[in-house]
Structure formats: structure tokens, C-alpha cells
Design an enzyme around this catalytic site. Structure first.
Site, short mmCIF file in Angstrom:
data_model
loop_
_atom_site.label_atom_id
_atom_site.label_comp_id
_atom_site.label_asym_id
_atom_site.label_seq_id
_atom_site.Cartn_x
_atom_site.Cartn_y
_atom_site.Cartn_z
N CYS A 190 101.06 -44.32 9.66
CA CYS A 190 100.25 -45.52 9.94
C CYS A 190 98.99 -45.52 9.08
O CYS A 190 98.27 -44.52 9.04
CB CYS A 190 99.87 -45.58 11.41
SG CYS A 190 98.91 -47.04 11.84
N MET A 219 106.41 -50.09 16.55
CA MET A 219 105.53 -51.12 15.98
C MET A 219 104.43 -51.46 16.98
O MET A 219 104.72 -51.92 18.09
CB MET A 219 106.33 -52.37 15.61
CG MET A 219 107.29 -52.15 14.45
SD MET A 219 108.33 -53.58 14.09
CE MET A 219 109.57 -53.44 15.39
#
Length: 341
Positions: A105, A23
Site C-alpha cells: 500500500c 481493498m
């Protein structure tokens, strides 16, 4: 557990039964060091690091990690096979346990660099990338992807990508079970708005029983993780693990048949204090470490005071370890008291 074979892949397969997602801006080395106190067995992931940053940037700072973090995987962002191979050669010397390629992403910056979720449209290129990475390392090479982007048909898009990387020798895939909408949704919205399709990922595992398949996306707690593990090889938690880190305390016993590493969050913070003291002496700011502790003690009396004290005091110049001790003293050690705090 189903999966690939080979000496390098075997430890990866064991640890990847439960993992904490990569993350951006969250899973830095301080976060991972704290999470390792909570779970000795789960696989931890770095934030995504681009190939360009590794090849041309401050690689020692970008790739350094604490020895306690293992097993730990490096996530790479890139789409040029030669550059990915060079980045893997460099990163291998830093002792990671796995190399992961980001194909999930959705941010504009990642799209502009032609990597991340937009690679779902180029499965053959992803296959070449995996093949190039596999040629230069004995480490497991995995891919984290979505089930498609924009107007792609998910089953066809996921199958095309997986078929390409399997043909290139990939050691496992982690599937975020949502589409990414690259036009019209922000990265934050892409974590919540597109609907989840868990059955599609379960079906992938049935279609490819010999491939290590893990799932990510919307997995809220350990009960939900256990449900997925009835169908899949691995489960990856992201925001749930970060915002409620105490769930990691039960991971070793529940999913690995091992002892709980520490009794509770109080003990975990105490074990983290020496690390924080060492990093403070190295010039790290206290707030860069305590920000990863704000989710602790949810539901306990004093939890709000814990968060407030860290948020206001750890940011001050010269803040030291006493800030954490003072914050800890504000939390009730009786979880049945002060549920609204």
C-alpha cells in the site's frame, strides 16, 4: 500446483488460485458476503487492518466476519514483529484461513506508520515480521508486495524481499506487478500510472518453482486471469472484480472445475436479500450494503436505473429491502436488450 506444503497451507493453496484483492473501503464484510454468493471457491480478503487497531481498538468489530465468507484471509498492516505476532494471536481466534502482511500500500498514512509499500526498502525487517507471525500460528502466512518503490531496481528489490520472506518460512507471495512511487503519485495514481511488469513476476516463479506465487495489478477479466495461470499459481483481481462482480459467476467453473453457484446476478441478489434483512434488523444501514451491488447488470437494459435507484433511495433514513426489490424490477432480464442502458 506448486507451493508450500503442510496441512494448514493446503486449503489456502487451493483457494488462492483465484482471489479478490484486499481493498480499503471496499472489501468489507458485506462486500465479501455478496462475493461469496457469486463464487464459492475464490479466496476473499479483508480490508487491511493495522496491528494497533487490533491490539488496542475495537477488535470484535474490526475482525468479525460472516460465517459464509470462508475461505477468507485477513490482511494486516504493521512492521513491528512483536506487534504483528500479538495481532495474529488475537486474529486467529476469529477463524481466518490465512494471514497476509501488506507490503504494497502506497498511502501517506501507511508510510507514516512505517508499513505498506515502504517495507520494500527493508526486506530483512519483513523477514523478521514473517518469522514472528509464523512462530505463533499454524495458519498460512503470506506477503503482498510491489516490485519495488521509487528508484529501486525492480528485479533486485523483488528478489531481496522474496528471498528474505522465503528464508522466514512464508507460505506464498502475491505480487502487484507495478512499482509504487511514494513521492509524487497519489494512491489512486499508483494503481494506474507505474507500468506493469508481468514478465518479472513470471520470472520469479521460474526462479522459485517451489514457492506459491500469485499476481495482481491490471488483471481485467477472467481471460487475462487464465493467461497468468499458465505461468503462476494464483491470480488476484481487485477493481475488475469489484466494479464488474458478475465475472465472479464464472470463476468456480472455469478455475476450480466446480458448478456455477448461481444462475445469474438476479439470483445472486435474491440470495443476498435475507442477509441484508438480517443486518438491517441489527442496525446496519442499507446503503452500506447496496453500494457493493452498483456494478451489477452492466450492459443490460435498466442498469443505469438500477444504479440510480440504489444511489438515491438506499441512502435515505429508514430505507428498507423494498428499495432493492424496486431497483431489481427496473432491470431487463434479457441481456441483449438495452446495451446502452
Amino acid at each position: 500446483m506448486a507451493g508450500t506444503t503442510g496441512s494448514a497451507a493446503a486449503p489456502y493453496l487451493a483457494a488462492a488460485r483465484f482471489s479478490v484483492a484486499p481493498m480499503m473501503d471496499w472489501t468489507d464484510t458485506h462486500c465479501r458476503t455478496f462475493h461469496r454468493i457469486l463464487t464459492r471457491r475464490a479466496l476473499l480478503y479483508t480490508e487491511m487492518v493495522t496491528t494497533g487497531a487490533i491490539i488496542h481498538g475495537p477488535r470484535a468489530r474490526l475482525l468479525a466476519h460472516d460465517a459464509s465468507e470462508h475461505p477468507v484471509a485477513l490482511q494486516l498492516g504493521g512492521s513491528d514483529p512483536a506487534e504483528l505476532a500479538e495481532a495474529v494471536r488475537i486474529a486467529e481466534d476469529f477463524g481466518y484461513d490465512e494471514i497476509n502482511l501488506n507490503c504494497g500500500c502506497p498511502s501517506d498514512r501507511v508510510q507514516n506508520g512505517r508499513f505498506g509499500a515502504c517495507l520494500m526498502r527493508e526486506p530483512e525487517l519483513v523477514g523478521r515480521c514473517v518469522a514472528a507471525m509464523k512462530r505463533v500460528t499454524a495458519l498460512p502466512v503470506t506477503v503482498k508486495c510491489r516490485i519495488g518503490v521509487d528508484d529501486q531496481e525492480p528485479e533486485a528489490a523483488l528478489s531481496a524481499l522474496v528471498d528474505a520472506v522465503v528464508a522466514s518460512g512464508v507460505d506464498g507471495v502475491i505480487v502487484h506487478a507495478r512499482k509504487a512511487w511514494l513521492k509524487g503519485l497519489s494512491p489512486k495514481e499508483n494503481r494506474d500510472v507505474p507500468p506493469l511488469d508481468y514478465p518479472l513476476v513470471h520470472a520469479l516463479k521460474r526462479r522459485r518453482p517451489g514457492l506459491f506465487v500469485a499476481i495482481n495489478g491490471g488483471v481485467a477479466d477472467n481471460d487475462a486471469a487464465a493467461e497468468h495461470l499458465a505461468h503462476l499459481d494464483g491470480v488476484m483481481l481487485g477493481r475488475a472484480a469489484y466494479h464488474t462482480p458478475e465475472l465472479l459467476l464464472d470463476v468456480d467453473a472455469r478455475f476450480f472445475g466446480a458448478e456455477r453457484p448461481v444462475a445469474d446476478a438476479f439470483a445472486a441478489v435474491e440470495l443476498f436479500l435475507p442477509y441484508m434483512e438480517r443486518k438491517l434488523r441489527e442496525g446496519v444501514r442499507l446503503r452500506d450494503m447496496t453500494r457493493h451491488l452498483l456494478g451489477l447488470f452492466t450492459g443490460q437494459g435498466g442498469a443505469r436505473a438500477w444504479r440510480r435507484h440504489l444511489a438515491t433511495e438506499a441512502v435515505k433514513a429508514g430505507a428498507g429491502i423494498d428499495v432493492v426489490r424496486d431497483a431489481l424490477a427496473k432491470v431487463s432480464r434479457h441481456p441483449d436488450l438495452g446495451r446502452a442502458a
